[in-house]
Scaffold this motif. Structure first.
Motif, PDB file in Angstrom:
ATOM      1  N   PRO A 409      16.763  29.101 -53.285  1.00 58.31           N
ATOM      2  CA  PRO A 409      15.448  28.967 -53.925  1.00 58.31           C
ATOM      3  C   PRO A 409      15.585  28.741 -55.422  1.00 58.31           C
ATOM      4  O   PRO A 409      16.621  29.039 -56.027  1.00 58.31           O
ATOM      5  N   VAL A 410      14.518  28.208 -56.017  1.00 61.87           N
ATOM      6  CA  VAL A 410      14.468  27.991 -57.465  1.00 61.87           C
ATOM      7  C   VAL A 410      13.772  29.198 -58.085  1.00 61.87           C
ATOM      8  O   VAL A 410      12.600  29.473 -57.806  1.00 61.87           O
ATOM      9  N   ALA A 411      14.489  29.918 -58.936  1.00 58.43           N
ATOM     10  CA  ALA A 411      13.977  31.183 -59.476  1.00 58.43           C
ATOM     11  C   ALA A 411      13.129  31.007 -60.733  1.00 58.43           C
ATOM     12  O   ALA A 411      12.392  31.915 -61.119  1.00 58.43           O
ATOM     13  N   ASP A 412      13.213  29.853 -61.391  1.00 55.91           N
ATOM     14  CA  ASP A 412      12.523  29.664 -62.667  1.00 55.91           C
ATOM     15  C   ASP A 412      11.048  29.323 -62.463  1.00 55.91           C
ATOM     16  O   ASP A 412      10.669  28.639 -61.510  1.00 55.91           O
ATOM     17  N   VAL A 413      10.230  29.807 -63.374  1.00 58.23           N
ATOM     18  CA  VAL A 413       8.812  29.430 -63.425  1.00 58.23           C
ATOM     19  C   VAL A 413       8.700  28.169 -64.283  1.00 58.23           C
ATOM     20  O   VAL A 413       9.089  28.172 -65.454  1.00 58.23           O
ATOM     21  N   LEU A 414       8.182  27.085 -63.689  1.00 57.05           N
ATOM     22  CA  LEU A 414       8.058  25.820 -64.414  1.00 57.05           C
ATOM     23  C   LEU A 414       6.678  25.758 -65.068  1.00 57.05           C
ATOM     24  O   LEU A 414       5.790  25.018 -64.650  1.00 57.05           O
ATOM     25  N   ASP A 415       6.515  26.558 -66.141  1.00 53.51           N
ATOM     26  CA  ASP A 415       5.186  26.681 -66.753  1.00 53.51           C
ATOM     27  C   ASP A 415       4.867  25.532 -67.703  1.00 53.51           C
ATOM     28  O   ASP A 415       3.735  25.415 -68.179  1.00 53.51           O
ATOM     29  N   GLU A 416       5.842  24.670 -68.012  1.00 54.00           N
ATOM     30  CA  GLU A 416       5.583  23.533 -68.886  1.00 54.00           C
ATOM     31  C   GLU A 416       5.303  22.252 -68.107  1.00 54.00           C
ATOM     32  O   GLU A 416       5.167  21.182 -68.706  1.00 54.00           O
ATOM     33  N   GLY A 436       7.625  19.395 -49.752  1.00 48.04           N
ATOM     34  CA  GLY A 436       6.876  20.623 -49.955  1.00 48.04           C
ATOM     35  C   GLY A 436       7.705  21.650 -50.693  1.00 48.04           C
ATOM     36  O   GLY A 436       8.936  21.595 -50.705  1.00 48.04           O
ATOM     37  N   MET A 437       7.008  22.587 -51.347  1.00 50.12           N
ATOM     38  CA  MET A 437       7.651  23.745 -51.960  1.00 50.12           C
ATOM     39  C   MET A 437       7.085  24.981 -51.279  1.00 50.12           C
ATOM     40  O   MET A 437       5.891  25.272 -51.418  1.00 50.12           O
ATOM     41  N   VAL A 438       7.931  25.690 -50.540  1.00 53.53           N
ATOM     42  CA  VAL A 438       7.475  26.857 -49.798  1.00 53.53           C
ATOM     43  C   VAL A 438       8.091  28.112 -50.403  1.00 53.53           C
ATOM     44  O   VAL A 438       9.232  28.112 -50.873  1.00 53.53           O
ATOM     45  N   CYS A 439       7.314  29.172 -50.378  1.00 52.45           N
ATOM     46  CA  CYS A 439       7.746  30.458 -50.918  1.00 52.45           C
ATOM     47  C   CYS A 439       7.968  31.453 -49.786  1.00 52.45           C
ATOM     48  O   CYS A 439       7.538  31.215 -48.654  1.00 52.45           O
ATOM     49  N   PRO A 440       8.627  32.574 -50.042  1.00 54.60           N
ATOM     50  CA  PRO A 440       8.856  33.566 -48.984  1.00 54.60           C
ATOM     51  C   PRO A 440       7.535  34.071 -48.415  1.00 54.60           C
ATOM     52  O   PRO A 440       6.555  34.243 -49.152  1.00 54.60           O
ATOM     53  N   GLY A 525      -6.394  15.002 -61.533  1.00 57.34           N
ATOM     54  CA  GLY A 525      -7.157  16.227 -61.343  1.00 57.34           C
ATOM     55  C   GLY A 525      -6.725  17.273 -62.355  1.00 57.34           C
ATOM     56  O   GLY A 525      -5.898  17.003 -63.235  1.00 57.34           O
ATOM     57  N   ASP A 526      -7.271  18.478 -62.199  1.00 58.48           N
ATOM     58  CA  ASP A 526      -6.965  19.563 -63.146  1.00 58.48           C
ATOM     59  C   ASP A 526      -6.728  20.862 -62.400  1.00 58.48           C
ATOM     60  O   ASP A 526      -7.448  21.190 -61.447  1.00 58.48           O
ATOM     61  N   ASP A 527      -5.716  21.610 -62.846  1.00 61.29           N
ATOM     62  CA  ASP A 527      -5.433  22.952 -62.350  1.00 61.29           C
ATOM     63  C   ASP A 527      -4.657  23.671 -63.448  1.00 61.29           C
ATOM     64  O   ASP A 527      -3.576  23.212 -63.843  1.00 61.29           O
ATOM     65  N   THR A 528      -5.187  24.754 -63.927  1.00 60.74           N
ATOM     66  CA  THR A 528      -4.599  25.422 -65.092  1.00 60.74           C
ATOM     67  C   THR A 528      -3.392  26.283 -64.765  1.00 60.74           C
ATOM     68  O   THR A 528      -2.692  26.751 -65.678  1.00 60.74           O
ATOM     69  N   THR A 529      -3.112  26.524 -63.492  1.00 61.82           N
ATOM     70  CA  THR A 529      -2.028  27.443 -63.126  1.00 61.82           C
ATOM     71  C   THR A 529      -0.673  26.738 -63.174  1.00 61.82           C
ATOM     72  O   THR A 529      -0.572  25.545 -62.882  1.00 61.82           O
ATOM     73  N   PRO A 530       0.410  27.470 -63.530  1.00 61.03           N
ATOM     74  CA  PRO A 530       1.756  26.880 -63.518  1.00 61.03           C
ATOM     75  C   PRO A 530       2.340  26.912 -62.108  1.00 61.03           C
ATOM     76  O   PRO A 530       1.768  27.509 -61.192  1.00 61.03           O
ATOM     77  N   LEU A 531       3.482  26.273 -61.935  1.00 58.50           N
ATOM     78  CA  LEU A 531       4.198  26.341 -60.665  1.00 58.50           C
ATOM     79  C   LEU A 531       4.946  27.665 -60.587  1.00 58.50           C
ATOM     80  O   LEU A 531       5.706  28.001 -61.496  1.00 58.50           O
ATOM     81  N   PRO A 532       4.764  28.449 -59.535  1.00 56.35           N
ATOM     82  CA  PRO A 532       5.413  29.761 -59.458  1.00 56.35           C
ATOM     83  C   PRO A 532       6.911  29.641 -59.194  1.00 56.35           C
ATOM     84  O   PRO A 532       7.421  28.571 -58.860  1.00 56.35           O
ATOM     85  N   ALA A 533       7.602  30.741 -59.322  1.00 50.11           N
ATOM     86  CA  ALA A 533       9.034  30.793 -59.060  1.00 50.11           C
ATOM     87  C   ALA A 533       9.289  31.177 -57.603  1.00 50.11           C
ATOM     88  O   ALA A 533       8.391  31.601 -56.880  1.00 50.11           O
ATOM     89  N   GLY A 534      10.544  30.999 -57.181  1.00 53.25           N
ATOM     90  CA  GLY A 534      10.972  31.459 -55.862  1.00 53.25           C
ATOM     91  C   GLY A 534      10.740  30.481 -54.739  1.00 53.25           C
ATOM     92  O   GLY A 534      10.904  30.831 -53.575  1.00 53.25           O
ATOM     93  N   TRP A 535      10.392  29.231 -55.040  1.00 51.51           N
ATOM     94  CA  TRP A 535      10.134  28.255 -53.978  1.00 51.51           C
ATOM     95  C   TRP A 535      11.421  27.584 -53.508  1.00 51.51           C
ATOM     96  O   TRP A 535      12.416  27.521 -54.217  1.00 51.51           O
ATOM     97  N   ARG A 536      11.344  27.093 -52.300  1.00 49.85           N
ATOM     98  CA  ARG A 536      12.452  26.343 -51.713  1.00 49.85           C
ATOM     99  C   ARG A 536      11.906  24.975 -51.300  1.00 49.85           C
ATOM    100  O   ARG A 536      10.825  24.868 -50.722  1.00 49.85           O
TER     101      ARG A 536
END
Length: 615
Positions: A409-416, A436-440, A525-536
């Protein structure tokens, strides 16, 4: 009124409302439940709508101000009950003999058969019900195709090849390769490609069907197409091979290759080689019928008007309107060294080029981590010096359920921001997950939540929050979830191309979402949230535990960036590859695209299943 008659009357009312476009989703679900609980009502569906079609065509006075008269409705119900009671008094024909039709409808029996079949097939009931009654006799109302005597089949018809086929509204694969078909058997192909081989004493025909489509084999060595697309290749026929449609009959001569497309009330005949004869009823020149010859390179569009007349117009045949006429190898993808250098300079987190010989492993060309693992059997195809991955090409369960995933999994938060880039060549229109990016999962028995999806829309569904017909979807969701009501989805303005390479990039720049196809912005479109960490990362299906929305086609040069690519970078990547290509074939016309992705009249059941699967 007993329970049986009440059910028949209620079902008839719903069907009439559906014909007028007034039936609600709840009514359609009620009708489906009634037929599922009592398969005998399937005969009522066919017979009632056959008679309604006959009334519509032969008597425009049957309706007053758009409403069906009550006395005619009662007559239809009475006729349906009479047919159901007739039971085993169906008409059968001997081998090689054409089906006989009643004198009252002899001029339009083929039309009524197609209309009746189209309603049942479009509703997703036809074969699902027919399968459960396969060994039971089916009543012939005089308009439906007559069933052959089981001991003396008119010809041998078999399914010889399938590509990602979904049969009936249940989504189950009901037909296998070499499956022997019977005359009168309905094929409800919701999605995918199917090839049929028909042999009889005087000839041979190959039919290639593109879902969604509804087809019934007829007793006169032909087939009735209610909706969808097919191509036909007729060889060695002493007599013409007949294809019936809601707007007329097409006789296909020996040595002819043609395409047939039905959607939105229009029938299109495209002759690639040879000759076909279209028999048009109630033509707009006021004649009772019209015969129009369609030669090599010509097309004919036949459409029905509100006055019951049928209009026709000539045009030019288009092979590109039919997936079967395009080879998956016709459009090659060449990746020059400059392209690879440009991607690496953009510093991707992972870059899968699919150049390795190991069938179980995908190397990350951008680093020592986030390599890929092949689950199943993937094919690797050479395009000159370049190699691409092909999913679902082999008709085996293991190949069909193949997907790719990252080994960690990718542990970093891609907030930028982030970007997902890939070259994609779909085999046909189908609902599929590209990346797709799936989380636990929150708990061991729960489904994996999604943070990102890049998907293709199928050919049959109405636009919903999670799928638009023939369009590309970009979903961003934080917190990750499998709840379809959460997250932000944007969809491409144009339909994606079939069997042609296209460059797709999904970009998140701060709150802004953007989707690019072939270097051009096609959705935002618009979405203010960043991509979370821990996805595969997962490629080719919805997630590791759900083998739904499987991608069938080729993919290459998959890159994930921990930042947003600029528009200039995206255009540069596209141009670096496409400048090295040969000239692309002309894109399908807008009309051809619309025909390809036009949904059947009723398709809520598959949509409900899709919503239940989440994402």
């Amino acid at each position: 009124m007993n329970k049986s008659r009440q059910n028949e009357f209620e079902l008839t009312r719903i069907l009439m409302a559906a014909v007028d476009g007034q039936a609600t989703d709840a009514e359609l679900q009620r009708a489906n439940a009634m037929v599922t609980d009592d398969p005998a009502l399937a005969r009522v569906v066919v017979d009632v709508l056959t008679q309604e079609s006959w009334l519509t065509w032969h008597s425009t006075k049957a309706r007053q101000d758009g409403e069906l008269r009550g006395d005619l409705l009662q007559q239809i119900v009475a006729a349906a009950q009479s047919t159901a009671a007739a039971g085993a008094r169906e008409t059968t024909v001997s081998a090689g003999a054409p089906a006989r039709r009643s004198d009252a409808r002899s001029a339009s029996g083929w039309l009524l058969a197609a209309l009746a079949a189209s309603v049942v097939v479009a509703a997703g009931w036809g074969y699902h019900i027919g399968r459960s009654q396969r060994d039971a006799p089916v009543a012939n109302s005089g308009a439906s195709p007559a069933l052959q005597d089981e001991e003396a089949p008119a010809y041998d018809a078999r399914i010889v090849h399938r590509t990602a086929c979904l049969w009936s509204s249940s989504g189950d694969v009901l037909f296998d390769d070499n499956y022997a078909l019977r005359v009168g058997e309905a094929l409800t192909l919701l999605e995918g490609l199917a090839q049929l081989q028909i042999d009889w004493s005087a000839g041979q025909a190959t039919l290639e069907i593109e879902g969604p489509a509804g087809l019934v084999l007829t007793a006169d060595h032909g087939a009735s197409l209610s909706h969808g697309k097919l191509t036909a290749d007729v060889a060695g026929a002493a007599s013409p091979f007949r294809l019936t449609t809601p707007n007329g009959e097409v006789e296909v001569a020996e040595g002819t290759k043609l395409g047939l497309a039905i959607a939105g009330g229009a029938v299109e005949v495209h002759v690639f080689e040879g000759r076909a004869l279209a028999k048009i009823p109630w033509a707009d020149d006021q004649s009772d019928s019209k015969q129009v010859t369609v030669g090599t390179g010509q097309s004919l569009t036949i459409s029905a008007a509100s006055d019951g007349r049928v209009h026709w117009q000539r045009g030019t045949a288009s092979r590109d309107s039919f997936a079967w006429q395009r080879s998956m190898g016709a459009d090659s993808l060449r990746i020059p060294p400059q392209y690879v250098q440009a991607v690496l300079e953009a510093k991707p987190l992972l870059y899968w080029r699919f150049e390795e010989a190991n069938p179980d492993h995908v190397t990350n060309a951008a680093g020592d981590r986030f390599h890929g693992r092949v689950v199943g059997t993937a094919e690797f195809v050479k395009h000159g010096d370049n190699q691409v991955v092909e999913l679902g090409s082999t008709p085996t369960e293991r190949a069909y359920t193949t997907f790719l995933t990252t080994d960690e999994p990718v542990a970093d938060v891609l907030d930028e921001g982030y970007s997902i880039e890939a070259w994609v060549k779909p085999s046909h229109y189908h609902w599929a997950t590209l990346v797709g990016m799936v989380c636990p999962p929150p708990a061991p028995e729960q489904r994996r939540p999604h943070a990102f999806l890049l998907e293709l829309g199928g050919p049959r569904a109405a636009a919903t929050s999670i799928e638009h017909p023939g369009r590309i979807r970009f979903l961003h969701r934080n917190p990750p979830s499998d709840d379809v009501s959460l997250g932000t989805s944007i969809f491409s303005e144009q339909a994606y191309d079939l069997r042609q390479w296209q460059h797709i990039v999904a970009v998140k720049r701060g709150a802004a979402m953007a989707l690019y196809v072939n270097g051009k912005l096609t959705a935002a479109g618009d979405d203010t949230t960043p991509l979370p960490a821990g996805w595969r990362l997962i490629v080719g299906q919805l997630d590791e535990g759900q083998d739904y929305r499987r991608f069938i086609g080729q993919l290459d040069e998959l890159a994930v960036y921990p930042r947003s690519l600029t528009e200039q970078e995206i255009r540069s990547h596209f141009e670096l590859s496409r400048r090295s290509q040969r000239a692309l074939p002309p894109p399908a016309t807008d009309r051809a695209v619309r025909l390809q992705i036009k949904p059947p009249a009723v398709d809520w059941s598959e949509l409900v299943q899709g919503l239940a699967r989440g994402a």
